[in-house]
Design an enzyme around this catalytic site. Structure first.
Site, PDB file in Angstrom:
ATOM      1  N   HIS A   1       4.131  42.667  35.731  1.00 13.76           N
ATOM      2  CA  HIS A   1       4.096  41.143  36.235  1.00 13.76           C
ATOM      3  C   HIS A   1       4.409  41.072  37.485  1.00 13.76           C
ATOM      4  O   HIS A   1       5.095  39.557  38.038  1.00 13.76           O
ATOM      5  CB  HIS A   1       4.483  39.910  35.367  1.00 13.76           C
ATOM      6  CG  HIS A   1       5.624  39.871  34.916  1.00 13.76           C
ATOM      7  ND1 HIS A   1       6.442  39.376  34.489  1.00 13.76           N
ATOM      8  CD2 HIS A   1       6.788  40.250  36.081  1.00 13.76           C
ATOM      9  CE1 HIS A   1       8.096  39.261  34.422  1.00 13.76           C
ATOM     10  NE2 HIS A   1       8.082  40.442  35.448  1.00 13.76           N
TER      11      HIS A   1
ATOM     12  N   GLU B   1      12.947  44.153  31.178  1.00 16.24           N
ATOM     13  CA  GLU B   1      11.868  42.862  30.928  1.00 16.24           C
ATOM     14  C   GLU B   1      11.141  43.508  29.716  1.00 16.24           C
ATOM     15  O   GLU B   1      10.502  43.260  29.316  1.00 16.24           O
ATOM     16  CB  GLU B   1      11.254  42.925  32.112  1.00 16.24           C
ATOM     17  CG  GLU B   1      11.543  42.509  33.417  1.00 16.24           C
ATOM     18  CD  GLU B   1      10.618  41.854  34.371  1.00 16.24           C
ATOM     19  OE1 GLU B   1      11.447  40.941  34.734  1.00 16.24           O
ATOM     20  OE2 GLU B   1       9.737  43.265  34.591  1.00 16.24           O
TER      21      GLU B   1
ATOM     22  N   HIS C   1      11.672  50.112  36.430  1.00 15.83           N
ATOM     23  CA  HIS C   1      11.725  49.070  37.907  1.00 15.83           C
ATOM     24  C   HIS C   1      13.574  49.027  38.371  1.00 15.83           C
ATOM     25  O   HIS C   1      14.020  48.382  37.054  1.00 15.83           O
ATOM     26  CB  HIS C   1      11.041  48.141  38.393  1.00 15.83           C
ATOM     27  CG  HIS C   1      11.114  46.779  38.162  1.00 15.83           C
ATOM     28  ND1 HIS C   1      10.569  46.749  36.630  1.00 15.83           N
ATOM     29  CD2 HIS C   1      10.939  45.772  38.462  1.00 15.83           C
ATOM     30  CE1 HIS C   1      10.927  45.252  36.359  1.00 15.83           C
ATOM     31  NE2 HIS C   1      10.330  44.832  37.314  1.00 15.83           N
TER      32      HIS C   1
HETATM   33  C1  DHB Z   1       9.564  43.102  41.611  1.00  9.92           C
HETATM   34  C2  DHB Z   1       9.823  41.795  40.565  1.00  9.92           C
HETATM   35  C3  DHB Z   1       9.840  41.237  39.343  1.00  9.92           C
HETATM   36  O1  DHB Z   1       9.770  40.441  38.889  1.00  9.92           O
HETATM   37  C4  DHB Z   1       9.023  42.556  38.721  1.00  9.92           C
HETATM   38  O2  DHB Z   1       8.896  42.160  37.150  1.00  9.92           O
HETATM   39  C5  DHB Z   1       8.857  43.971  39.166  1.00  9.92           C
HETATM   40  C6  DHB Z   1       8.987  43.725  40.609  1.00  9.92           C
HETATM   41  C7  DHB Z   1       9.675  42.511  42.830  1.00  9.92           C
HETATM   42  O3  DHB Z   1      10.212  41.949  43.458  1.00  9.92           O
HETATM   43  O4  DHB Z   1       9.244  43.946  43.153  1.00  9.92           O
HETATM   44 FE    FE Z   2       9.550  40.721  36.711  1.00  9.96          FE
END
Ligand code: DHB
Ligand code: FE
Length: 278
Positions: free
Chosen positions: A12, A240, A193
C-alpha cells in the site's frame, strides 16, 4: 448468508497513490508497477464483491502515539479520507457496512478477540492505495468497505499467529451474518521495506518470495514467524505482512492462487500482490 469467496494481498505504498493522483502511471518508473495490476483490475471487475473487509494499518493518521488500538474495526456508515500532509487524496469517500461490521464486532469479541470499535476513523493510504490499485479512479468505490486497522507501528504489534486466528474468527462472523453478501478480505502492507535508520532501503527478495510461496498452501509456517525475524529479514516496516495473515485466516484451508506479482522498487519498498480464491 454472507460468504467470503476470495482474498487478496497487496502493498500500500503511498507514492503509488500519488502516482495515480498526479497522472504519472505511464512514466517509465511507474509503468511496470501498474502493469502488474492490469490482470487484477480485470479479475475484480468480474468478481466485484458486495463488501471488502480491508485489513490495513493506520500510519499515525486517525490515531497517534496517544492512542494505539491493536485491532480497530470501522463500524461507521462512512469513513473520511485522512490528510497525510498534502490534503486528502482525491478519491471517493469510503462507504462502510455498519450492520455487518457490528455483527463482526459482536461475534469476534464474544469469541475473545478484543477489538476496538471505531465509529469515526479517517482512512489513510494504507486503505486507499489498495482500492486505487484494484479499482482505478471511479467516481464512487464499487462496493462497501469495512476497515480493520491493525497496529504494526508501535511495539508490540500482534503476532502473526494472533492475526491468522483473528482471520478464522472473522470468517465465522461473516458466515453467521444473515444477509446474502459476497465478501472479500484484503490484507495490505509490506513487503520488505525499511524507511529509516542505517538500513533504510532494505529489500529482501528471498524472504518476500518465500512469503508469497507459502501464504496460499502453508500459512501456518508463516504464522510462526516471530517479530524479530520480520525486523531482521524484512526491515522495520516488513512487520506489516502480519496483516496478510488475517486475510489468509479468513479463507479456506485450501485456496487457489489466481495471480501473483512482485516488483522492486516502488519508493523504498518491494511491491507484492497475490490473489487467492476459496
Ligand atoms: C512507505 C510507506 C508505507 O506505509 C509503506 O507501507 C511502504 C512505503 C513510504 O513512505 O515509502
Ligand atoms: Fe505502510
Amino acid at each position: 448468508m454472507a460468504e467470503i469467496f476470495a482474498g487478496l494481498a497487496t502493498s500500500h505504498v503511498p507514492a503509488i497513490g500519488a502516482a495515480i493522483d498526479l497522472g504519472k502511471t505511464q512514466e517509465p518508473y511507474w509503468k511496470p508497477v501498474f502493469q502488474g495490476y492490469e490482470f487484477s483490475k480485470r479479475w475484480i471487475a468480474e468478481h466485484t464483491p458486495d463488501v471488502i473487509i480491508l485489513v490495513y494499518n493506520d500510519h499515525a493518521s486517525a490515531f497517534s502515539l496517544e492512542l494505539i488500538p491493536t485491532f480497530a474495526l470501522g463500524c461507521a456508515e462512512e469513513f473520511a479520507l485522512a490528510d497525510e500532509g498534502w490534503g486528502p487524496r482525491p478519491v471517493p469517500v469510503v462507504r462502510g457496512h455498519a450492520e455487518l461490521a457490528a455483527h463482526i464486532a459482536q461475534s469476534v469479541i464474544l469469541d475473545e478477540f478484543d477489538l476496538t470499535i471505531a465509529n469515526k476513523m479517517d482512512v489513510d493510504h494504507g486503505l486507499t492505495v489498495p482500492l486505487s490499485l484494484m479499482f482505478g479512479q471511479p467516481d464512487a468505490w464499487p462496493c462497501r468497505v469495512i476497515p480493520l486497522a491493525v497496529n504494526v507501528v508501535q511495539y508490540p504489534p500482534p503476532t502473526g499467529n494472533r492475526c491468522f486466528n483473528l482471520g478464522h474468527a472473522i470468517r465465522k462472523a461473516v458466515e453467521s451474518f444473515d444477509q446474502d453478501l459476497r465478501v472479500m478480505v484484503w490484507g495490505t502492507g509490506g513487503m520488505s521495506h525499511q524507511l529509516q535508520g542505517p538500513r533504510a532501503g532494505l529489500i529482501n527478495k528471498v524472504f518476500d518470495t518465500n512469503f508469497l510461496d507459502k501464504i496460499g498452501p502453508d500459512p501456518q509456517s508463516l504464522a510462526r514467524i516471530p517479530h524479530l525475524e520480520y525486523l531482521r529479514e524484512s526491515g522495520s516496516e516488513g512487520i506489516e505482512m502480519v496483516m496478510w495473515l488475517i486475510m489468509r485466516g479468513a479463507l479456506n484451508p485450501k485456496v487457489r492462487e489466481i495471480y501473483r506479482f512482485y516488483h522492486v522498487p516502488a519508493s523504498n519498498t518491494a511491491v507484492g500482490h497475490i490473489i487467492l480464491e476459496n
